[in-house]
Structures are given as structure tokens and as C-alpha cells.
Motif scaffolding. Structure first.
Motif, PDB file in Angstrom:
ATOM      1  N   CYS A 145       8.324   2.786  -1.737  1.00 20.29           N
ATOM      2  CA  CYS A 145       8.001   4.113  -2.295  1.00 20.29           C
ATOM      3  C   CYS A 145       9.237   4.979  -2.502  1.00 20.29           C
ATOM      4  CB  CYS A 145       7.011   4.843  -1.396  1.00 20.29           C
ATOM      5  SG  CYS A 145       7.693   5.336   0.191  1.00 20.29           S
TER       6      CYS A 145
ATOM      7  N   GLY B 212       8.520   7.451   2.347  1.00 22.29           N
ATOM      8  CA  GLY B 212       9.341   6.671   3.266  1.00 22.29           C
ATOM      9  C   GLY B 212       9.014   6.875   4.726  1.00 22.29           C
ATOM     10  N   ALA B 213       7.875   7.473   5.030  1.00 22.78           N
ATOM     11  CA  ALA B 213       7.606   7.838   6.426  1.00 22.78           C
ATOM     12  C   ALA B 213       6.637   6.915   7.148  1.00 22.78           C
ATOM     13  CB  ALA B 213       7.058   9.261   6.476  1.00 22.78           C
ATOM     14  N   CYS B 214       5.854   6.107   6.427  1.00 30.69           N
ATOM     15  CA  CYS B 214       4.764   5.396   7.114  1.00 30.69           C
ATOM     16  C   CYS B 214       4.927   3.891   7.168  1.00 30.69           C
ATOM     17  CB  CYS B 214       3.422   5.751   6.489  1.00 30.69           C
ATOM     18  SG  CYS B 214       3.104   4.944   4.898  1.00 30.69           S
ATOM     19  N   GLY B 215       5.679   3.320   6.264  1.00 31.15           N
ATOM     20  CA  GLY B 215       5.914   1.877   6.300  1.00 31.15           C
ATOM     21  C   GLY B 215       4.837   1.024   5.663  1.00 31.15           C
ATOM     22  N   SER B 216       3.778   1.626   5.134  1.00 29.50           N
ATOM     23  CA  SER B 216       2.708   0.791   4.572  1.00 29.50           C
ATOM     24  C   SER B 216       3.158   0.087   3.295  1.00 29.50           C
ATOM     25  CB  SER B 216       1.453   1.631   4.312  1.00 29.50           C
ATOM     26  OG  SER B 216       1.700   2.580   3.321  1.00 29.50           O
ATOM     27  N   CYS B 217       4.254   0.553   2.699  1.00 30.08           N
ATOM     28  CA  CYS B 217       4.748  -0.051   1.455  1.00 30.08           C
ATOM     29  C   CYS B 217       5.894  -1.020   1.716  1.00 30.08           C
ATOM     30  CB  CYS B 217       5.216   1.052   0.522  1.00 30.08           C
ATOM     31  SG  CYS B 217       6.659   1.909   1.192  1.00 30.08           S
TER      32      CYS B 217
ATOM     33  N   ARG C  32      11.458   0.252   1.891  1.00 30.76           N
ATOM     34  CA  ARG C  32      10.252   1.017   1.517  1.00 30.76           C
ATOM     35  C   ARG C  32      10.147   1.072   0.003  1.00 30.76           C
ATOM     36  NH1 ARG C  32       9.905   4.140   6.376  1.00 30.76           N
ATOM     37  NH2 ARG C  32      10.567   2.599   7.876  1.00 30.76           N
TER      38      ARG C  32
ATOM     39  N   LYS D  62       0.837  -1.214   0.000  1.00 25.99           N
ATOM     40  CA  LYS D  62       0.000   0.000   0.000  1.00 25.99           C
ATOM     41  C   LYS D  62       0.864   1.254   0.000  1.00 25.99           C
ATOM     42  CE  LYS D  62      -3.562  -2.727   0.524  1.00 25.99           C
ATOM     43  NZ  LYS D  62      -4.297  -3.153  -0.663  1.00 25.99           N
ATOM     44  N   ASN D  63       0.322   2.287  -0.591  1.00 24.03           N
ATOM     45  CA  ASN D  63       1.043   3.565  -0.650  1.00 24.03           C
ATOM     46  C   ASN D  63       0.392   4.569   0.294  1.00 24.03           C
ATOM     47  OD1 ASN D  63       2.432   5.856  -1.237  1.00 24.03           O
ATOM     48  ND2 ASN D  63       2.239   5.697  -3.458  1.00 24.03           N
ATOM     49  N   GLY D  64       0.986   4.732   1.457  1.00 27.01           N
ATOM     50  CA  GLY D  64       0.410   5.656   2.432  1.00 27.01           C
ATOM     51  C   GLY D  64       0.970   7.055   2.368  1.00 27.01           C
ATOM     52  N   CYS D  65       2.241   7.184   1.954  1.00 28.31           N
ATOM     53  CA  CYS D  65       2.838   8.521   2.045  1.00 28.31           C
ATOM     54  C   CYS D  65       3.772   8.872   0.898  1.00 28.31           C
ATOM     55  CB  CYS D  65       3.586   8.668   3.370  1.00 28.31           C
ATOM     56  SG  CYS D  65       5.114   7.706   3.439  1.00 28.31           S
ATOM     57  N   SER D  66       4.221   7.870   0.150  1.00 27.31           N
ATOM     58  CA  SER D  66       5.159   8.089  -0.972  1.00 27.31           C
ATOM     59  C   SER D  66       6.467   8.725  -0.523  1.00 27.31           C
ATOM     60  CB  SER D  66       4.548   8.991  -2.054  1.00 27.31           C
ATOM     61  OG  SER D  66       3.431   8.402  -2.600  1.00 27.31           O
TER      62      SER D  66
HETATM   63  S1  FES Z   1       4.245   4.636   1.383  1.00 25.70           S
HETATM   64 FE1  FES Z   1       4.785   5.411   3.315  1.00 25.70          FE
HETATM   65  S2  FES Z   1       6.781   4.626   3.616  1.00 25.70           S
HETATM   66 FE2  FES Z   1       6.287   4.103   1.589  1.00 25.70          FE
END
Ligand code: FES
Ligand code: FES
Length: 863
Positions: free
Chosen positions: A56, A39-44, A54, A33-37
Motif C-alpha cells: 500500500c 503502511g500500518a497494519c501489514g495486511s498488504c 507493504r 488485502k488493504n487494511g489501512c492504505s
Molecule cells: S494495507 Fe495496511 S500496511 Fe498496507
């Protein structure tokens, strides 16, 4: 040419691109998943050559020859174990973050098969979850680790689905394994991509828009402006205050940096930004109104036709002035709280496409009928012509009540008669959707010699930003709850919601009450000190009890259990070296005389009982609630019950997911439909004998309007209550939170705990670290700088459920807890610091704490 191995398959690309785009758009591996593009959220999170990475921030040119594993590449055994463990631990809510956590867990367990909680938390520190508070996720990883170590077979399900059972969430496996589809995971043949060009200036006159250069770009399908809107260019969540421009007309003035000036439609996702950059706009830059004080100045420009005041409230009961004059102790304090950002994990996305003469829309907002109504109004067509299908939302917390992408997708699809996706980037999301209101609050509270509250006065000014959104009702809830859940009658509360050129403020978990609770509860700590009693004692002496009268005049019903909540946390509070306590309450449902109805159909189709309600799941698990309600009433097995997703052609209007209302309201309409089904089942003997039958029920929560003149008005159908204790260690870290919640009947204890833990973690952020700084009305935060708590930051959390002497007569006694989960945390933490150093912190996030020393990321707390 770039060659990589993904899930044991060699794949190539002749174009360099971000790994996440290659996985999602080219290979259609949408579990990442792409949460922030950024590198800050870890969803990817994926695994690259055995290490987490990451997707993204990596591009294919850095990955040539490398081996990548995504969530889809787990072995069957791993999939079974993680799906079971996350469901069993209650670790899944909106689910958007979960595949990323699973990949981090896989990496951890490869090197450390028996990690303890602190090690797991540390390994997960790069993954943000905004829903769960991490406790259950850490538990899920421990459980998975144990199952792998001991080669435990997957236990067989044997759920009855009855109330109180730890029934696994119906959507847990698909969310854990990334196979559940959020809107951005979907595509449609021939789909176009649209994005709004937004003003860089919070306040500027749009002189002229020049789309010419953009239109000749080979990928450009269209550039629309406000002149292309066929219906009403004003939208707004509250139909009677539609003041939000779909786009700003030439000649008109922008109100914040999220205002759309043009809508660009591209045949290629990659070209969107380039095409947007080719649209030239001439502006006359004007001075922005950066604060309510500036907007209220006599010579301030009018930001809206109606002026710069959105709404006013004045609640009076008894004689506050006289009561305060006669009080033994009075405290008078100014409090200041900032805007904060929801930071839900899934950025906003919608797809619209032609369907017959109208449109089909795939959305993930907080109410499909709101989306239908607002988009139809904008297009000037009958709402029935818009068919909305709701998808799982990757969190919302109030931030997805307003239109953000839906109207632009609908407009482009309607004008072009082609499918169109609109997806916000994380930076756009942070800029655009309404925030939690910043408020300035003056509180004066008095008590007698025994600490019995006598009266209070408050003046609350909220910065509602550029547009109304839900700023009026938010201010109203801030005011109606400002006096607290206590038994006294002299109040005088004035509130004003003021337009500025800041981003709009609207609904956010707590709906204004988080703000006024911080002020009231902190005032109580000062009063307790003056009265010479403990902060716990002052709350207990004044706590509302069944039959007592709340400051707003409502008589507390028999389910009210505030005293029981306080009793539950008393021992922990009194034994702690340094602790703070707070208690508070929150309404369930819109209340104050507003029409508030939920509806449900249970139909028997294909031998199953299908629950059909439009209630949006933002992660709170309404499908699980309704499934358990039906199983409880009918005795059916959960295997025979299916909760359908929201769909304006299938599911009747259950109202917006807001105001902690879906469990009591949709729970009750579902219960009523289930009672009908049960009666017919008794006659017919089997579900299959009822094939084709439908059972429809609705529930209208009847309440009294504000100022109705009744002596004891019923403002809301119910209130939930809570008491929270926060403990500090010698260094000033929060080490433990103990919280007691009265949410009536607990339908699914594990899910309720998880929701409360997530609310508490959000409350920590509000108290200690979260901010949404503005520079001349322009947001400066990135996702990584919002101050969100991470897994190692969250202390031990202990939740207790308590019940009052009686029970609410709807929804089998269940009350909402979604917002209450967050509200007492900030004042409890503030109380702990007050106990520690005697300094009352009156601003959020608080200064001079362990967490404000600029040492983010913070040290892991012991667990
Ligand atoms: S989408 Fe948030 S760290 Fe990659
Ligand atoms: S479940 Fe983690 S962000 Fe929603």
C-alpha cells in the motif's frame, strides 16, 4: 511504462499507481488485502526481491524491474502447508490479516527455518491481527516451519465434527490463502464507485450545496443529496430510535464529522476524491458540544429534537443507602474511560446492484436482515425487494452493526439502476462508525468486616456521541452488570446516555460491561485492602453460585461456574510475585424481555445437509459451530454438511451477531433442526433418501423486561463467567495471563481459545495503550497510532475451561464468550499495578505503567 515481475510473470503498466491497486484492481490478485492504505497494519504484505514490503505504500515507479511475490504466488507445497498449519493451530478467525502474516512468515522461514516464538513474534511485528491475540498465529508459523523442515506430508483429515473436537474451521484454507472473497474483492461489470462527502465541522449548519463543478467532471455519474432520498432520510439500528441522517439536508445542522452531506458517484475509482473536492458546501460553523457536561448545560443547544439525553436507567433493588451506612468498609471512587476504536482489519464495503425490480446487495455487516430493513426504509420500498447476501467480514466486534456504507450503496444503485460499490478508506472508518462509549463513573461499594458485599451505588454517564446507534442498550448493560457477579442485593445504579458532537458510540465487544467491570473490580481491590483480605478472597467470598441471587434479582442457574473459575486461577495468583485478579460475567442474548429469536433451516440438497441461517460470521466461526452441532446431533460426517452464507432469499432470520448470542441462539435453532433431521434419517436410512426435504426450527430466548415487578426476574437466558490473573515482572511488564472461562459446553476448544486470546489482547489494549483522542470532537488518530497490541507485546496466555455443576438446557449447554473474552482483562491488569505500587489507576488507558512511557513499540515480552 513500468515493468515488474509478479509471481514469475512479467507485467507492465503505463500508469504509475500504488502496488496494491495494481495487484488488486489490475491483476485481480485480491489475496493481498488493504487494511489501512498507510503502511500500518501489514495486511498488504508482499515479498519484493526477497524482503517483506507493504504494497500500500509502494508505487510502481519504485519497483521497475523488481520481483514481487504475493500470496497467490506461493508454491503448491507452501499453500498446502500454510493452509493446514493455520487451520490446525486455530490461527484463523476473520482471516483478513492472515495472507499478510503468511507472507511475513515465508520471508522469516527463508532465512531462519527453525525460529523460536520470540523470533517469530518479532518477525510478525509489522502485521496486526485484531482477532486472535497472535498466540495461535505464532503457533501456526512454528508448525509450518516444522513441516517444511521435516518435509512432513499433509495429515489427512479424519474429523467427526463432534462437539469438543478440534475440528478445523470450515473457512480456514480460503482465508489463509487469500482466496476467500470479502466484499471489496468483488467487482461487477459496469460497476460505479460512490463515496460520501462529509462535513469537516462537527456542528455546522449546511447552508448550500453546490454540485455543479463536480457534475461536469468527465467521470462523474451523479451527485446526490438528502433531497434525493426517496424514503426516510433517518436510519438507525434500533427501529424505534432512527435518528441518523442518511445525508444532512440543506438548512439542517451536522452532528459530527462523519455526517454525509453529498454522495458522489464516479465511473472511476481513481476520480472519486477529485470529484468530491469539486462539490462546494457553504456552512455556518457552530460551537460543538464536546462532552456530556457541555451538552447537559441548561443553555446547551438541542442536538436532537428529543433533547440531549438519549436514555436514562435507574436500577434499584434492596436498600443501597441503608446498607452502605451500616457497612464496615466503604469505598467511593470516580472512574473515567475513553472512547476506543474497534480497528477491525477490513474497512467497511458494500456493493448494491439492480436485481429484477429491486436490489441485490453484497454486504459484510452483523445482520443481513437489519441491512435489508434499514435500506428498504430509506428507499421507501418493501424489504422483500432488497436481496442481501452476506460475505465474510474482516472483523466487526460490534462496529459493523450500524449502517456505514450499505445505505449509500443502496441509494446510488437504486437511483441509477446500476451497480455501485462504496468502500470506506481507513481514515473514514476511524471517523465514522460508532465507538466504544467513553464513560464517567462514580462507584460507591461497601462490605462488612468479613469482606462480604453489602451494597453499592453507581452513577454512570456515557458519551453516546452524535447518534443513538445502540447507546441506550449499551448504557443499560453497563448498569445491569455494574454490581458484578456477586451475591448481594442492595444496589442503586443510575445511568444517563448523553448526545454530544463526538463520533457516535455504540456496540463494542463488552457492550458497556467492559467499562463498568473496570470500575466495580477496581473498587473491590480497594475494599479488599480495607477488609484485610486478598483481592482473590473478596471475590471468592462473594462469588455467585447456582441458586444464588445476582444483584439484578436473577437466580443463577446450575451452569454458573464463577467459583470454579476463581478456584482454577487461585494457585497462579497466590504464587505470583505481583499479580492482579478480576472476575466478571456477561449475558448471552439480548434479554430483558426483548424479542430474540434465531432460526435455521437444514435442507437436503445434492446429497448434502445444508445449514441455512443468516447468522453473520465476523470471524467468530458460527459456520463451524453450526456444522459441529449438526454432526453431533445427526452423526453425519462433516463432509456431508455445508453451512451456507447469509442470504435473505435462502437463510431465515437468525438475528444480529451481537450480545454473544449466535452460539447459544443459532446453536439451539440449529440443534432443533438437526434433531428433526436425525429422526427422519433414522426412518429414511440415508441422507440421499431425504433429498429435497427441509427441516425448520427456531429458538426464542424468553426473558423478563426490566422493571417487570417480578421478585426474581430472568433478565437473560444465560451468563458466562470468567476469572483472570495478570502477572507483572519487575519492570512492570505483563508477563503472563491465566484465565478461566465458564462458557458451558466448549464446541471447538481451539477456536474458543483463539477467540479468548484475541479478547484478552484487546483487553490489554483497553487497559494499557488504546485511545481515540478527539480535538474539538474531531478524531486525530490514524490506524498506526490507535495503540493496538502487536505480536511481541502479547505475553504468555493460559486459558482454562471450567464447567458448573449443571448445564444450560439449550445449544447442548453452550454459552457465548465473544464479549466475556475481553471484559476481565483491564481490571485484572489494573489490579496487578495496584498490587505493585499501591496506586489505584482509575483511568484508561492507565498512566504510569511500563506501556505508558512513550516507548511504543514496546519491548518484546519473554515467551
Ligand atoms: S494495507 Fe495496511 S500496511 Fe498496507
Ligand atoms: S484473524 Fe486477524 S484480524 Fe481477524
Amino acid at each position: 511504462m513500468f515493468t515488474i515481475t509478479v509471481n514469475d510473470r512479467v507485467v507492465t503498466s503505463d500508469r504509475n499507481m500504488k502496488l496494491i491497486d495494481f495487484l488488486r484492481d489490475v491483476l485481480r490478485l485480491t489475496g493481498t488485502k488493504n487494511g489501512c492504505s498507510s503502511g500500518a497494519c501489514g495486511s498488504c504484505t508482499v515479498i519484493v526481491d526477497g524482503r517483506t514490503a507493504r504494497a500500500c505504500i509502494l508505487s510502481l515507479d519504485k519497483l521497475n524491474g523488481k520481483k514481487i511475490t504475493t500470496i497467490e504466488g506461493l508454491s503448491d507445497r507452501e499453500k498446502e502447508v500454510y493452509a493446514w498449519a493455520f487451520a490446525e493451530a486455530g490461527a484463523v478467525q476473520c482471516g483478513f490479516c492472515i495472507p499478510g502474516f503468511v507472507m511475513s512468515a515465508k520471508c522469516l522461514l527463508a532465512s531462519s527455518p527453525d525460529p523460536d516464538g520470540a523470533e517469530i513474534a518479532s518477525a510478525l511485528r509489522g502485521n496486526i491481527c485484531r482477532c486472535t491475540g497472535y498466540v495461535k498465529i505464532i503457533g501456526a508459523v512454528r508448525l509450518a516451519a516444522m513441516m517444511f523442515r521435516e518435509n512432513t506430508p499433509i495429515p489427512s483429515h479424519n474429523f467427526t465434527g463432534r462437539l469438543g473436537e478440534h475440528f478445523h474451521r470450515v473457512d480456514a484454507p480460503e482465508k489463509t490463502l487469500g482466496s476467500g472473497l470479502y466484499v471489496d474483492d468483488r467487482t461487477v461489470p459496469g460497476m460505479l464507485y460512490a463515496s460520501a462527502l462529509r462535513t469537516p465541522y462537527p456542528r455546522a449548519r449546511v447552508l448550500r450545496i453546490y454540485p455543479g463543478l463536480a457534475l461536469v467532471h468527465p467521470d462523474c455519474e451523479a451527485v446526490f443529496t438528502a433531497a434525493d432520498v426517496p424514503g426516510n432520510n433517518k436510519i438507525g439500528h434500533l427501529a424505534h430510535i432512527s435518528d441518523w441522517d442518511v445525508m444532512i439536508h440543506e438548512g439542517d445542522v451536522t452532528r459530527y464529522v462523519g455526517d454525509a452531506v453529498a454522495l458522489v458517484v464516479s465511473r472511476s475509482k481513481e476520480s472519486l476524491d477529485k470529484i468530491k473536492s469539486l462539490v462546494r458546501v457553504d456552512y455556518e460553523v457552530l460551537e460543538p458540544m464536546t462532552s456530556p457536561a457541555m451538552s447537559l448545560a441548561p443553555d446547551a443547544p438541542k442536538l436532537h429534537e428529543r433533547g440531549n439525553i438519549l436514555s436514562r436507567e435507574h436500577l434499584r433493588r434492596g436498600d443501597a443507602e441503608g446498607a452502605l451506612e451500616k457497612s464496615a468498609h466503604v469505598v467511593e471512587t470516580h472512574f473515567s474511560v475513553p472512547f476506543t476504536e474497534h480497528a477491525f482489519m477490513e474497512p467497511e464495503c458494500a456493493i448494491a446492484m439492480p436485481e429484477g425490480d429491486g436490489l441485490l446487495m453484497w454486504t459484510a455487516g452483523q445482520g443481513i436482515y437489519d441491512e435489508q430493513r434499514e435500506c428498504a426504509r430509506m428507499l421507501g420500498i418493501d424489504p422483500e425487494m432488497i436481496h442481501v447476501q452476506g460475505h465474510p467480514a474482516g472483523g466487526g466486534f460490534g462496529g459493523k452493526e450500524d449502517m456505514s456504507v450499505q445505505h449509500h450503496a443502496a441509494l446510488a444503485a437504486w437511483l441509477l439502476k446500476k451497480p455501485v460499490k462504496v468502500l470506506l478508506s481507513r481514515d473514514e472508518s476511524i471517523r465514522i462508525h460508532p465507538k466504544r462509549h467513553a464513560m464517567e463513573m462514580d462507584f460507591t461499594v461497601g462490605c462488612d468486616d468479613n469482606g462480604i458485599l453489602t451494597g453499592m451505588k453507581a452513577v454512570i454517564v456515557s458519551d453516546t456521541g452524535a447518534y443513538a446507534s445502540l447507546g441506550g442498550p449499551v448504557l443499560q448493560r453497563a448498569c445491569t452488570h455494574a454490581a458484578g457477579p456477586y451475591n448481594y442485593q442492595n444496589i442503586d445504579i443510575e445511568g444517563t446516555a448523553v448526545y454530544t458532537n463526538n463520533p457516535p458510540a455504540g456496540a463494542f465487544r463488552g457492550f458497556g460491561v467492559s467499562q463498568s467491570a473496570f470500575a466495580m473490580e477496581s473498587s473491590l481491590n480497594l475494599l479488599a485492602q480495607k477488609a484485610g483480605i486478598s483481592p482473590w478472597e473478596i471475590r471468592y467470598r462473594n462469588a455467585i453460585r447456582p441458586g444464588g441471587i445476582l444483584p439484578n434479582g436473577q437466580i443463577a442457574d446450575d451452569s454458573a461456574a464463577l467459583r470454579e473459575c476463581l478456584e482454577k486461577v487461585r494457585g497462579v495468583y497466590e504464587k505470583a510475585a505481583t499479580a492482579g485478579v478480576a472476575s466478571f460475567f456477561k449475558n448471552s442474548g439480548l434479554g430483558v424481555g426483548l424479542p430474540d429469536t434465531s432460526r435455521c433451516i437444514i435442507s437436503v440438497e445434492g446429497g448434502k445437509a445444508r445449514i441455512r441461517t443468516s447468522a453473520a460470521c465476523m470471524g467468530q466461526g458460527v459456520a463451524t459451530v453450526t456444522t459441529q452441532m449438526v454432526c453431533e446431533i445427526t452423526g453425519l460426517s462433516p463432509c456431508d454438511v455445508i453451512a451456507e452464507p447469509p442470504d435473505t432469499r435462502r437463510t431465515p432470520n437468525a438475528g444480529t451477531t451481537t450480545a454473544s448470542r449466535q452460539t447459544p441462539f443459532t446453536g439451539e435453532s440449529t440443534r432443533r433442526a438437526a434433531v428433526m433431521l436425525k429422526e427422519e434419517l433414522a426412518r429414511a436410512g440415508s441422507l440421499s433418501a431425504l433429498e429435497g426435504r427441509e427441516f425448520y426450527a427456531e429458538y426464542l430466548g424468553e426473558t423478563d423486561p426490566m422493571g417487570c415487578g417480578k421478585e426474581f426476574p430472568k433478565s437473560h437466558i444465560a451468563y458466562g463467567y470468567a476469572a483472570t490473573v495478570a502477572e507483572l515482572d519487575d519492570e512492570g511488564r505483563v508477563t503472563r495471563v491465566t484465565a478461566a472461562y465458564d462458557m458451558g459446553t466448549v464446541i471447538n476448544p481451539k477456536a474458543a481459545e483463539g477467540q479468548i486470546e484475541g479478547g484478552i489482547a484487546m483487553g490489554f489494549g483497553y487497559a494499557l495503550t488504546e485511545d481515540y483522542p478527539l480535538d474539538g470532537c474531531v478524531p486525530t488518530a490514524k490506524y498506526g497510532t490507535l495503540g493496538l497490541f502487536r505480536a511481541p507485546d502479547v505475553p504468555e496466555i493460559n486459558i482454562h475451561f471450567v464447567r458448573g455443576p449443571g448445564e444450560l438446557d439449550i445449544a447442548c449447554g453452550a454459552k457465548g464468550v465473544g464479549e466475556l473474552a475481553t471484559i476481565p482483562t483491564a481490571p485484572a491488569v489494573a489490579g496487578a499495578y495496584f498490587a505493585r505500587d499501591g496506586k489505584l489507576r482509575t483511568k484508561l488507558p492507565m498512566d504510569d505503567t511500563f506501556y505508558s512511557r512513550g516507548d511504543r513499540p514496546r519491548s518484546p515480552a519473554p515467551r
